[in-house]
Design an enzyme around this catalytic site. Sequence first.
Site, PDB file in Angstrom:
ATOM      1  N   HIS A 272       0.818  -1.216   0.000  1.00 18.66           N
ATOM      2  CA  HIS A 272       0.000   0.000   0.000  1.00 18.66           C
ATOM      3  C   HIS A 272       0.852   1.267   0.000  1.00 18.66           C
ATOM      4  O   HIS A 272       0.384   2.318   0.404  1.00 18.66           O
ATOM      5  CB  HIS A 272      -0.963  -0.026   1.201  1.00 18.66           C
ATOM      6  CG  HIS A 272      -1.987  -1.124   1.106  1.00 18.66           C
ATOM      7  ND1 HIS A 272      -2.775  -1.533   2.166  1.00 18.66           N
ATOM      8  CD2 HIS A 272      -2.355  -1.920   0.063  1.00 18.66           C
ATOM      9  CE1 HIS A 272      -3.568  -2.518   1.768  1.00 18.66           C
ATOM     10  NE2 HIS A 272      -3.329  -2.776   0.506  1.00 18.66           N
TER      11      HIS A 272
ATOM     12  N   CYS B 132       4.320  12.896  -7.882  1.00 21.17           N
ATOM     13  CA  CYS B 132       3.590  13.895  -8.661  1.00 21.17           C
ATOM     14  C   CYS B 132       2.844  13.141  -9.755  1.00 21.17           C
ATOM     15  O   CYS B 132       3.470  12.428 -10.545  1.00 21.17           O
ATOM     16  CB  CYS B 132       4.552  14.901  -9.276  1.00 21.17           C
ATOM     17  SG  CYS B 132       3.704  16.046 -10.385  1.00 21.17           S
TER      18      CYS B 132
ATOM     19  N   CYS C  16       7.225  20.994 -10.829  1.00 23.95           N
ATOM     20  CA  CYS C  16       6.379  21.361 -11.974  1.00 23.95           C
ATOM     21  C   CYS C  16       5.186  22.223 -11.547  1.00 23.95           C
ATOM     22  O   CYS C  16       4.414  22.666 -12.394  1.00 23.95           O
ATOM     23  CB  CYS C  16       5.899  20.102 -12.707  1.00 23.95           C
ATOM     24  SG  CYS C  16       4.549  19.240 -11.868  1.00 23.95           S
TER      25      CYS C  16
HETATM   26  N1  APR Z   1      -0.750  -8.225  17.357  1.00 17.47           N
HETATM   27  C1  APR Z   1      -1.339  -8.823  16.283  1.00 17.47           C
HETATM   28  N2  APR Z   1      -2.495  -8.390  15.765  1.00 17.47           N
HETATM   29  C2  APR Z   1      -3.096  -7.338  16.323  1.00 17.47           C
HETATM   30  C3  APR Z   1      -2.540  -6.661  17.439  1.00 17.47           C
HETATM   31  C4  APR Z   1      -1.314  -7.159  17.961  1.00 17.47           C
HETATM   32  N3  APR Z   1      -0.724  -6.585  19.006  1.00 17.47           N
HETATM   33  N4  APR Z   1      -3.365  -5.644  17.775  1.00 17.47           N
HETATM   34  C5  APR Z   1      -4.381  -5.668  16.902  1.00 17.47           C
HETATM   35  N5  APR Z   1      -4.233  -6.687  16.028  1.00 17.47           N
HETATM   36  C6  APR Z   1      -5.104  -7.068  14.902  1.00 17.47           C
HETATM   37  C7  APR Z   1      -6.577  -6.731  15.066  1.00 17.47           C
HETATM   38  O1  APR Z   1      -7.245  -7.757  15.794  1.00 17.47           O
HETATM   39  C8  APR Z   1      -7.042  -6.631  13.623  1.00 17.47           C
HETATM   40  O2  APR Z   1      -7.460  -7.895  13.133  1.00 17.47           O
HETATM   41  O3  APR Z   1      -4.697  -6.303  13.787  1.00 17.47           O
HETATM   42  C9  APR Z   1      -5.781  -6.215  12.863  1.00 17.47           C
HETATM   43  C10 APR Z   1      -5.812  -4.801  12.302  1.00 17.47           C
HETATM   44  O4  APR Z   1      -6.778  -4.713  11.319  1.00 17.47           O
HETATM   45  P1  APR Z   1      -6.982  -3.393  10.436  1.00 17.47           P
HETATM   46  O5  APR Z   1      -7.034  -2.206  11.329  1.00 17.47           O
HETATM   47  O6  APR Z   1      -8.141  -3.622   9.549  1.00 17.47           O
HETATM   48  O7  APR Z   1      -5.616  -3.294   9.611  1.00 17.47           O
HETATM   49  P2  APR Z   1      -5.212  -3.982   8.234  1.00 17.47           P
HETATM   50  O8  APR Z   1      -5.778  -5.339   8.095  1.00 17.47           O
HETATM   51  O9  APR Z   1      -3.743  -3.829   8.100  1.00 17.47           O
HETATM   52  O10 APR Z   1      -5.925  -3.026   7.199  1.00 17.47           O
HETATM   53  C11 APR Z   1      -5.730  -3.245   5.831  1.00 17.47           C
HETATM   54  O11 APR Z   1      -6.931  -1.239   5.346  1.00 17.47           O
HETATM   55  O12 APR Z   1      -7.557   1.027   5.346  1.00 17.47           O
HETATM   56  C12 APR Z   1      -6.684   0.088   4.952  1.00 17.47           C
HETATM   57  O13 APR Z   1      -4.839   0.644   3.676  1.00 17.47           O
HETATM   58  C13 APR Z   1      -5.213   0.360   5.009  1.00 17.47           C
HETATM   59  O14 APR Z   1      -3.399  -1.236   4.847  1.00 17.47           O
HETATM   60  C14 APR Z   1      -4.639  -0.954   5.472  1.00 17.47           C
HETATM   61  C15 APR Z   1      -5.734  -1.944   5.084  1.00 17.47           C
END
Ligand code: APR
Length: 232
Positions: free
Chosen positions: A109, A117, A138
């Site tokens: 991502h 740009c 630019c």
């Molecule tokens: N260790 C492991 N997992 C954890 C911890 C921890 N200490 N704390 C939280 N989590 C888990 C949560 O339970 C959840 O399932 O991390 C996950 C985070 O989920 P999201 O917030 O949805 O993040 P992610 O899956 O990376 O999101 C994907 O969404 O908006 C976009 O571009 C953004 O890259 C991102 C994508």
Amino acid sequence: METIDLSAYARIVFFTGAGMSAESGVPTYRGKGGIWSAYDFEEYACQKAFERDPEKVLRFHEIRRRAVLDCYPHAGHGVMADIPEASIVTQNIDGMHQRAGSAEVIELHGSLWRLRCDRCWMVKEDYGRDYETLRCGCGSWLRPDITWFGDTLDGAVMRKASKSIAACDLFISIGTSGTVWPAAGFPSLARDSGAYCIEINPEPSGSTGYHRVVREEAGKVLPILFHCKMKR
Ligand code: APR
């Protein structure tokens, strides 16, 4: 807890999401305290918002950069950096794996530490708390080089990640809700390609079908799972 015997595997992929950085203090996106419950992505994280008010969107990303710089990689990042033969595929834009010493990180991502740009295709690295400049030479506004809602992922980066995942024999997914595509398809790609698949997440995620699920926090459990590799 049963540890992971690295010598049993030839090609390892760590696939990380926002939960990987949670114990460093970087907020996740979803759930309690998540970025998308505090900020409306339609205001701050999509191309339309940028076209409407580029400075507002850039200032939001600057706030995120400052917050990330006040956080530090944890023991789990360190364990992964100590296994340089493993590939890291991350959805995270925070650069925490690199700060822990991992050299090769496939950033699906994009990165908070790059601007581009869209008029003259210039890409610029920028690591400060504040952006050096918000404008390209630019004259156009520079855009954070990250994947916002509605954006298409970089094809070359996706191909590199998919190739490495399809060829791995151990796939470890850490800290992702598994809800954002196309990255959400990686666990099933790994499984269908014959890899042994492990999930590390304290909460159930949107992905199923793992061979082993570790309901623990990444920073606490990675040093235990890989205790034999710990040098720090
Ligand atoms: N260790 C492991 N997992 C954890 C911890 C921890 N200490 N704390 C939280 N989590 C888990 C949560 O339970 C959840 O399932 O991390 C996950 C985070 O989920 P999201 O917030 O949805 O993040 P992610 O899956 O990376 O999101 C994907 O969404 O908006 C976009 O571009 C953004 O890259 C991102 C994508």
